[in-house]
Design an enzyme around this catalytic site. Structure first.
Site, PDB file in Angstrom:
ATOM      1  N   GLY A   1      40.593  34.863  89.614  1.00 49.10           N
ATOM      2  CA  GLY A   1      40.645  34.577  91.038  1.00 49.10           C
ATOM      3  C   GLY A   1      41.152  33.196  91.405  1.00 49.10           C
ATOM      4  O   GLY A   1      41.181  32.843  92.586  1.00 49.10           O
TER       5      GLY A   1
ATOM      6  N   LYS B   1      38.068  48.945  80.365  1.00 51.42           N
ATOM      7  CA  LYS B   1      38.335  47.520  80.250  1.00 51.42           C
ATOM      8  C   LYS B   1      37.002  46.791  80.063  1.00 51.42           C
ATOM      9  O   LYS B   1      36.123  46.847  80.919  1.00 51.42           O
ATOM     10  CB  LYS B   1      39.039  46.980  81.491  1.00 51.42           C
ATOM     11  CG  LYS B   1      39.316  45.485  81.394  1.00 51.42           C
ATOM     12  CD  LYS B   1      39.660  44.880  82.745  1.00 51.42           C
ATOM     13  CE  LYS B   1      39.612  43.363  82.655  1.00 51.42           C
ATOM     14  NZ  LYS B   1      39.706  42.715  83.962  1.00 51.42           N
TER      15      LYS B   1
END
Length: 274
Positions: free
Chosen positions: A176, A115
């Site tokens: 987040g 990733k």
């Protein structure tokens, strides 16, 4: 028998609705991170509850053998049981990202699925798409299977696909933040134009957010903080598993059309007892 179009344009039976990443089939469409838990024991319990088969690992922050004498994630999540997805969290340049993933390949015995994320600034963690594109070109040329974190810009997403990335991962909102999907229209454009899997990455905060992403047609969702930051991470992991499955089934079933000011009774209006 009902069918669903795959990202390659082939018809598939609903009973075989696997997520295909770099030629490999996965039954779970939920990908989970391994950071922010209180310890590796909680990490394992949450991932088991999530049903995830692909787990992301921040190479710069998690020990997978590069620090001798310290507990290694490999002991708790054996690579024989899970597909590791090394990521470049904490990288702010293409060079750093490429160097980090080459290290991951060495540590994981030639592992190719990675990733890529190249951040733009430490406050928002928004992606630097210019550096991301540069890193993607190098990594694809170097033989990596690249899943790439990016903005929700449909043009950038298409460019990353054309470079050869095996999946694009637009943010729902900031990493987040737990703000959920802030721009569903851009995500739909990306999904409609993509010939590779599109997975939402970043910003999911609740099971409802995950279900919405899947109902939009996303092929999967990657999350970490939404589970690890919950009051009960293991319970939340189970909730996310159910949300992903329900959202996918809702998408495949095809929702009813919305009818403004056009109510219709759910029971028959003819043949009524008078």
């Amino acid at each position: 028998m009902a069918v669903v179009k795959s990202v390659e344009g082939n018809e598939e039976n609903h009973m075989n609705d696997d997520l295909i990443i770099a030629g490999k089939a996965y039954q779970s469409r939920l990908l989970v991170g391994t950071g922010k838990y209180k310890d590796f024991t909680e990490t394992r319990a949450a991932i088991d509850a999530s049903g995830a088969q692909i787990v992301t690992v921040a190479i710069r922050r998690t020990n997978i053998g590069q620090t001798a004498g310290e507990p290694s994630l490999l002991e708790y999540l054996p690579p024989e049981e899970f597909t590791y997805l090394p990521n470049t969290a904490g990288c702010y340049s293409a060079d750093d990202a490429v160097r980090t993933l080459r290290l991951a390949r060495e540590l994981l015995d030639g592992h190719k699925l990675v990733k890529l994320e190249v951040l733009g600034d430490p406050k928002t963690l928004f992606p630097n798409v210019i550096e991301t594109i540069a890193a993607a070109k190098t990594l694809v040329k170097d033989g990596f299977d690249v899943m790439v974190y990016t903005s929700d810009d449909p043009i950038i997403a298409k460019q990353l696909e054309e470079i050869g990335c095996c999946a694009v991962m637009p943010l729902a909102s900031l990493i987040g933040s737990g703000m959920g999907i802030l721009n569903p229209w851009n995500l739909q454009i990306i999904i409609e134009n993509a010939k590779i899997p599109v997975l939402v990455d970043a910003g999911i905060g609740s099971a409802a957010d995950a279900a919405v992403a899947m109902e939009l047609g996303c092929h999967g969702v990657l999350m970490n903080t939404a589970i690890a930051g919950a009051r009960d991470p293991v319970m939340m992991a189970g909730a996310m598993k159910k949300a992903i499955e329900a959202g996918r089934e809702s998408y495949l079933a095809g929702r009813m059309a919305k009818k403004l000011y056009s109510a219709a009774p759910s029971s028959p209006t003819t043949g009524m007892i008078s």
